[in-house]
Each structure stands twice: as C-alpha cells, then as structure tokens.
Design a protein around this motif. Structure first.
Motif, PDB file in Angstrom:
ATOM      1  N   ILE A  45      20.366  40.349  20.664  1.00  0.00           N
ATOM      2  CA  ILE A  45      20.909  40.242  19.310  1.00  0.00           C
ATOM      3  C   ILE A  45      22.396  40.564  19.254  1.00  0.00           C
ATOM      4  O   ILE A  45      23.170  39.893  18.582  1.00  0.00           O
ATOM      5  CB  ILE A  45      20.146  41.176  18.348  1.00  0.00           C
ATOM      6  N   SER A  46      22.806  41.584  19.957  1.00  0.00           N
ATOM      7  CA  SER A  46      24.188  42.082  19.871  1.00  0.00           C
ATOM      8  C   SER A  46      25.217  40.987  20.143  1.00  0.00           C
ATOM      9  O   SER A  46      25.059  40.166  21.050  1.00  0.00           O
ATOM     10  CB  SER A  46      24.398  43.213  20.873  1.00  0.00           C
ATOM     11  N   ARG A  47      26.289  40.991  19.337  1.00  0.00           N
ATOM     12  CA  ARG A  47      27.394  40.054  19.519  1.00  0.00           C
ATOM     13  C   ARG A  47      28.563  40.726  20.246  1.00  0.00           C
ATOM     14  O   ARG A  47      29.692  40.227  20.213  1.00  0.00           O
ATOM     15  CB  ARG A  47      27.856  39.527  18.153  1.00  0.00           C
ATOM     16  N   PHE A  48      28.302  41.842  20.885  1.00  0.00           N
ATOM     17  CA  PHE A  48      29.346  42.601  21.567  1.00  0.00           C
ATOM     18  C   PHE A  48      30.161  41.742  22.532  1.00  0.00           C
ATOM     19  O   PHE A  48      31.393  41.744  22.518  1.00  0.00           O
ATOM     20  CB  PHE A  48      28.722  43.785  22.317  1.00  0.00           C
ATOM     21  N   VAL A  49      29.466  40.978  23.391  1.00  0.00           N
ATOM     22  CA  VAL A  49      30.168  40.174  24.402  1.00  0.00           C
ATOM     23  C   VAL A  49      31.019  39.103  23.730  1.00  0.00           C
ATOM     24  O   VAL A  49      32.188  38.923  24.082  1.00  0.00           O
ATOM     25  CB  VAL A  49      29.165  39.533  25.392  1.00  0.00           C
ATOM     26  N   ASP A  50      30.466  38.403  22.764  1.00  0.00           N
ATOM     27  CA  ASP A  50      31.194  37.321  22.097  1.00  0.00           C
ATOM     28  C   ASP A  50      32.431  37.851  21.374  1.00  0.00           C
ATOM     29  O   ASP A  50      33.514  37.255  21.446  1.00  0.00           O
ATOM     30  CB  ASP A  50      30.278  36.607  21.099  1.00  0.00           C
ATOM     31  N   VAL A  51      32.274  38.974  20.680  1.00  0.00           N
ATOM     32  CA  VAL A  51      33.402  39.562  19.952  1.00  0.00           C
ATOM     33  C   VAL A  51      34.491  40.013  20.928  1.00  0.00           C
ATOM     34  O   VAL A  51      35.685  39.792  20.705  1.00  0.00           O
ATOM     35  CB  VAL A  51      32.931  40.742  19.084  1.00  0.00           C
ATOM     36  N   THR A  52      34.080  40.640  22.025  1.00  0.00           N
ATOM     37  CA  THR A  52      35.048  41.122  23.004  1.00  0.00           C
ATOM     38  C   THR A  52      35.789  39.970  23.665  1.00  0.00           C
ATOM     39  O   THR A  52      37.020  40.023  23.842  1.00  0.00           O
ATOM     40  CB  THR A  52      34.356  41.983  24.077  1.00  0.00           C
ATOM     41  N   ILE A  53      35.071  38.918  24.025  1.00  0.00           N
ATOM     42  CA  ILE A  53      35.704  37.740  24.620  1.00  0.00           C
ATOM     43  C   ILE A  53      36.690  37.118  23.633  1.00  0.00           C
ATOM     44  O   ILE A  53      37.804  36.712  24.006  1.00  0.00           O
ATOM     45  CB  ILE A  53      34.646  36.692  25.032  1.00  0.00           C
ATOM     46  N   SER A  54      36.308  37.047  22.365  1.00  0.00           N
ATOM     47  CA  SER A  54      37.193  36.492  21.344  1.00  0.00           C
ATOM     48  C   SER A  54      38.485  37.288  21.260  1.00  0.00           C
ATOM     49  O   SER A  54      39.584  36.714  21.179  1.00  0.00           O
ATOM     50  CB  SER A  54      36.475  36.477  19.991  1.00  0.00           C
ATOM     51  N   ILE A  92      32.924  44.457  12.399  1.00  0.00           N
ATOM     52  CA  ILE A  92      34.295  44.791  12.020  1.00  0.00           C
ATOM     53  C   ILE A  92      34.834  45.915  12.896  1.00  0.00           C
ATOM     54  O   ILE A  92      35.983  45.883  13.358  1.00  0.00           O
ATOM     55  CB  ILE A  92      34.370  45.191  10.529  1.00  0.00           C
ATOM     56  N   GLY A  93      34.008  46.918  13.165  1.00  0.00           N
ATOM     57  CA  GLY A  93      34.430  48.014  14.028  1.00  0.00           C
ATOM     58  C   GLY A  93      34.826  47.529  15.409  1.00  0.00           C
ATOM     59  O   GLY A  93      35.863  47.923  15.958  1.00  0.00           O
ATOM     60  N   LEU A  94      34.011  46.652  15.982  1.00  0.00           N
ATOM     61  CA  LEU A  94      34.319  46.106  17.299  1.00  0.00           C
ATOM     62  C   LEU A  94      35.585  45.256  17.256  1.00  0.00           C
ATOM     63  O   LEU A  94      36.417  45.301  18.167  1.00  0.00           O
ATOM     64  CB  LEU A  94      33.141  45.277  17.822  1.00  0.00           C
ATOM     65  N   GLU A  95      35.741  44.492  16.205  1.00  0.00           N
ATOM     66  CA  GLU A  95      36.924  43.640  16.085  1.00  0.00           C
ATOM     67  C   GLU A  95      38.201  44.456  15.936  1.00  0.00           C
ATOM     68  O   GLU A  95      39.274  44.034  16.371  1.00  0.00           O
ATOM     69  CB  GLU A  95      36.767  42.683  14.897  1.00  0.00           C
ATOM     70  N   MET A  96      38.089  45.625  15.338  1.00  0.00           N
ATOM     71  CA  MET A  96      39.254  46.495  15.169  1.00  0.00           C
ATOM     72  C   MET A  96      39.559  47.309  16.419  1.00  0.00           C
ATOM     73  O   MET A  96      40.544  48.022  16.478  1.00  0.00           O
ATOM     74  CB  MET A  96      39.041  47.450  13.989  1.00  0.00           C
ATOM     75  N   GLY A  97      38.680  47.200  17.436  1.00  0.00           N
ATOM     76  CA  GLY A  97      38.966  47.861  18.700  1.00  0.00           C
ATOM     77  C   GLY A  97      38.015  48.962  19.104  1.00  0.00           C
ATOM     78  O   GLY A  97      38.231  49.628  20.118  1.00  0.00           O
ATOM     79  N   ALA A  98      36.948  49.205  18.312  1.00  0.00           N
ATOM     80  CA  ALA A  98      35.963  50.212  18.704  1.00  0.00           C
ATOM     81  C   ALA A  98      35.231  49.764  19.968  1.00  0.00           C
ATOM     82  O   ALA A  98      35.053  48.572  20.206  1.00  0.00           O
ATOM     83  CB  ALA A  98      34.969  50.453  17.574  1.00  0.00           C
ATOM     84  N   ASP A  99      34.816  50.738  20.765  1.00  0.00           N
ATOM     85  CA  ASP A  99      34.114  50.425  22.008  1.00  0.00           C
ATOM     86  C   ASP A  99      32.602  50.420  21.821  1.00  0.00           C
ATOM     87  O   ASP A  99      31.889  49.776  22.584  1.00  0.00           O
ATOM     88  CB  ASP A  99      34.479  51.453  23.085  1.00  0.00           C
ATOM     89  N   ASP A 100      32.131  51.139  20.825  1.00  0.00           N
ATOM     90  CA  ASP A 100      30.693  51.214  20.589  1.00  0.00           C
ATOM     91  C   ASP A 100      30.488  51.739  19.178  1.00  0.00           C
ATOM     92  O   ASP A 100      31.446  52.100  18.491  1.00  0.00           O
ATOM     93  CB  ASP A 100      30.024  52.137  21.612  1.00  0.00           C
ATOM     94  N   TYR A 101      29.253  51.774  18.733  1.00  0.00           N
ATOM     95  CA  TYR A 101      28.937  52.297  17.411  1.00  0.00           C
ATOM     96  C   TYR A 101      27.565  52.950  17.457  1.00  0.00           C
ATOM     97  O   TYR A 101      26.737  52.672  18.329  1.00  0.00           O
ATOM     98  CB  TYR A 101      28.963  51.192  16.349  1.00  0.00           C
ATOM     99  N   ILE A 102      27.341  53.852  16.501  1.00  0.00           N
ATOM    100  CA  ILE A 102      26.026  54.465  16.370  1.00  0.00           C
ATOM    101  C   ILE A 102      25.787  54.679  14.878  1.00  0.00           C
ATOM    102  O   ILE A 102      26.689  55.085  14.139  1.00  0.00           O
ATOM    103  CB  ILE A 102      25.924  55.789  17.163  1.00  0.00           C
ATOM    104  N   CYS A 103      24.584  54.349  14.426  1.00  0.00           N
ATOM    105  CA  CYS A 103      24.268  54.451  13.001  1.00  0.00           C
ATOM    106  C   CYS A 103      23.734  55.840  12.646  1.00  0.00           C
ATOM    107  O   CYS A 103      22.994  56.450  13.409  1.00  0.00           O
ATOM    108  CB  CYS A 103      23.230  53.393  12.610  1.00  0.00           C
ATOM    109  N   LYS A 104      24.148  56.312  11.464  1.00  0.00           N
ATOM    110  CA  LYS A 104      23.610  57.566  10.946  1.00  0.00           C
ATOM    111  C   LYS A 104      22.235  57.316  10.320  1.00  0.00           C
ATOM    112  O   LYS A 104      21.988  56.214   9.822  1.00  0.00           O
ATOM    113  CB  LYS A 104      24.552  58.134   9.890  1.00  0.00           C
ATOM    114  N   PRO A 105      21.354  58.296  10.318  1.00  0.00           N
ATOM    115  CA  PRO A 105      21.559  59.624  10.895  1.00  0.00           C
ATOM    116  C   PRO A 105      21.650  59.564  12.418  1.00  0.00           C
ATOM    117  O   PRO A 105      20.868  58.844  13.056  1.00  0.00           O
ATOM    118  CB  PRO A 105      20.333  60.409  10.437  1.00  0.00           C
ATOM    119  N   VAL A 106      22.606  60.296  12.956  1.00  0.00           N
ATOM    120  CA  VAL A 106      22.868  60.243  14.389  1.00  0.00           C
ATOM    121  C   VAL A 106      21.728  60.896  15.160  1.00  0.00           C
ATOM    122  O   VAL A 106      21.330  62.034  14.862  1.00  0.00           O
ATOM    123  CB  VAL A 106      24.197  60.957  14.717  1.00  0.00           C
ATOM    124  N   GLU A 107      21.203  60.163  16.135  1.00  0.00           N
ATOM    125  CA  GLU A 107      20.196  60.726  17.038  1.00  0.00           C
ATOM    126  C   GLU A 107      20.961  61.383  18.185  1.00  0.00           C
ATOM    127  O   GLU A 107      21.623  60.694  18.957  1.00  0.00           O
ATOM    128  CB  GLU A 107      19.282  59.611  17.543  1.00  0.00           C
TER     129      GLU A 107
END
Length: 231
Positions: free
Chosen positions: A191-200, A91-106
């Motif tokens: 695993i990541s769907r980053f490319v597919d979501v961005t192309i969509s 959802i974050g990527l679809e809304m326009g985010a460029d990347d994400y990181i899960c907490k707890p943040v390393e």
C-alpha cells in the motif's frame, strides 16, 4: 557507535513525558521542545541524530518545520501524527520526512523505527564503496554527500539511501518491494507510496524530467532503473 541524540518536538506534555520515559530505557540522549516557533532553532543548533516531530504544534506546524529545516538538515525526521489519513503521511514525506508514526504512539514501534533509521545510516557508512560516480552524480558514502556537477544536493536520509541503492545497481531494475524493504528495513505492505514519493522527489532534485525521465526510469510492472550514463 556513539550515544544517539533524539530531539522530541511535542506539545502534549503527558505524551512527551511518557515517550521520554520509555526511550530512556535505551541508550539514547533525549531532549524535548514543546513550541513550534522554537523548533527550527533547536534542530539546527543541536543537530540531533533523529528528530521526532509532531505535526500539530503551537506557533508553527510540523509540516512547516520539516520543510524549513530540510534545506540544511539531513538527519532522519520521523513525523508524529494524530491522524491516520494518508494525506498527512504523503505530505510529510514530500516535505522531507523519513518516516511517520500515527498516534497514539506504540512505544515499541517507535523504538523500532528509530533503530531502523539509525541502522540504515551505519550500514550505509560501512558499505564497501566509499565513492561512486554515476552519470553526473558523485556520491561520497562516508560523508553521505551527493554532488551534481560540483553542486551539493540537499537530500533527506531516505532520499540518499534510495539514490545510493539505485546508483550501486545502475543498469539493473529494482522492484518497488526490494527498494522498500532495503531502505525501510521492513516488508513492503503493498500500500505504501513511500518509494514512489521518494523517487519523485529525487527526480526533481537531480533535474530529471518527471514526464519523460532519462536518469531514473520507471519500468512498467517491474520497478525502477537508474540509467548508468546520462542520455
């Protein structure tokens, strides 16, 4: 390169303080906002180079903030989420985010992601092609601007990077792995769907029918191809 301005939008005071303290070790200019209701105004007013945006915020969610500012703000947005659920990430990527990181943040991973998005922008600005025309798209790589029939397209950093990569290689099939590693700066994890979501998202923005695309084609078992001329 001038000092990178990072705006952290995070309501957890302890986490925000630790993040600011760690990132202060780098040559960054940092600012912080804790209220979701004030976040959009801060982003648009300050125009930071990178936004670190928590999903769970008081007043307005990070998802809503991202969707709202993406109409006029094109710099990188990295989402911070307390959950590792892929739904949040997608959802974050679809809304326009460029990347994400899960907490707890390393901290080191966060710094690496910030450096990666910054480096991609600088590499793109330094590329040989200052302008590029493919189909009815006109790309100005100095301004990182794309126009279609005179109309400026609102693209995120990653959307621009993927489109520019495809345009530079128009007529060639690029694998999902190569697109991912070129744009994200890390090896594809399978695993990541980053490319597919961005192309969509790109297909939607350049008016390419997702059910029968004629501009950015999917080549089965191989990857994606930008058609040099509009069919």
């Amino acid at each position: 390169m001038s000092q990178l301005h990072i705006l952290l939008i995070e309501d957890d005071a302890e986490l925000a303080a630790l993040t600011v303290e760690y990132l202060s070790n780098f040559d960054y200019r940092l600012s912080h906002e804790a209220d979701g209701l004030s976040a959009v105004e801060r982003i648009l007013e300050e125009q930071p180079d990178v936004v670190l945006l928590d999903i769970m915020l008081p007043g307005k969610s990070g998802i809503d903030i991202c969707r709202e500012v993406r109409q006029v703000f094109s710099n990188p947005i990295i989402m911070l989420t307390a959950r590792s659920d892929q739904i949040d990430q997608i959802i974050g990527l679809e809304m326009g985010a460029d990347d994400y990181i899960c907490k707890p943040v390393e901290p080191r991973l966060l710094a690496a992601k910030i450096n990666a998005v910054s480096r991609r922008i600088q590499q793109s600005l330094g590329a040989n092609e200052t302008t590029l025309a493919v189909q009815d798209l006109h790309i100005n790589n100095v301004a990182r601007e794309v126009r279609q029939r005179g109309r400026a397209l609102e693209l995120t950093t990653h959307e621009y990077d993927v489109l520019y990569l495809l345009a530079r290689n128009a007529g060639r099939v690029l694998s999902r792995e190569s697109i991912f590693s070129d744009v994200r700066g890390i090896e594809y994890d399978g695993i990541s769907r980053f490319v597919d979501v961005t192309i969509s998202r790109l297909r939607h923005k350049i008016s390419d029918d997702p059910n029968n695309p004629s501009r950015i084609k999917t080549v089965r078992n191989r990857g994606y191809l930008m058609v040099p001329e509009t069919i």
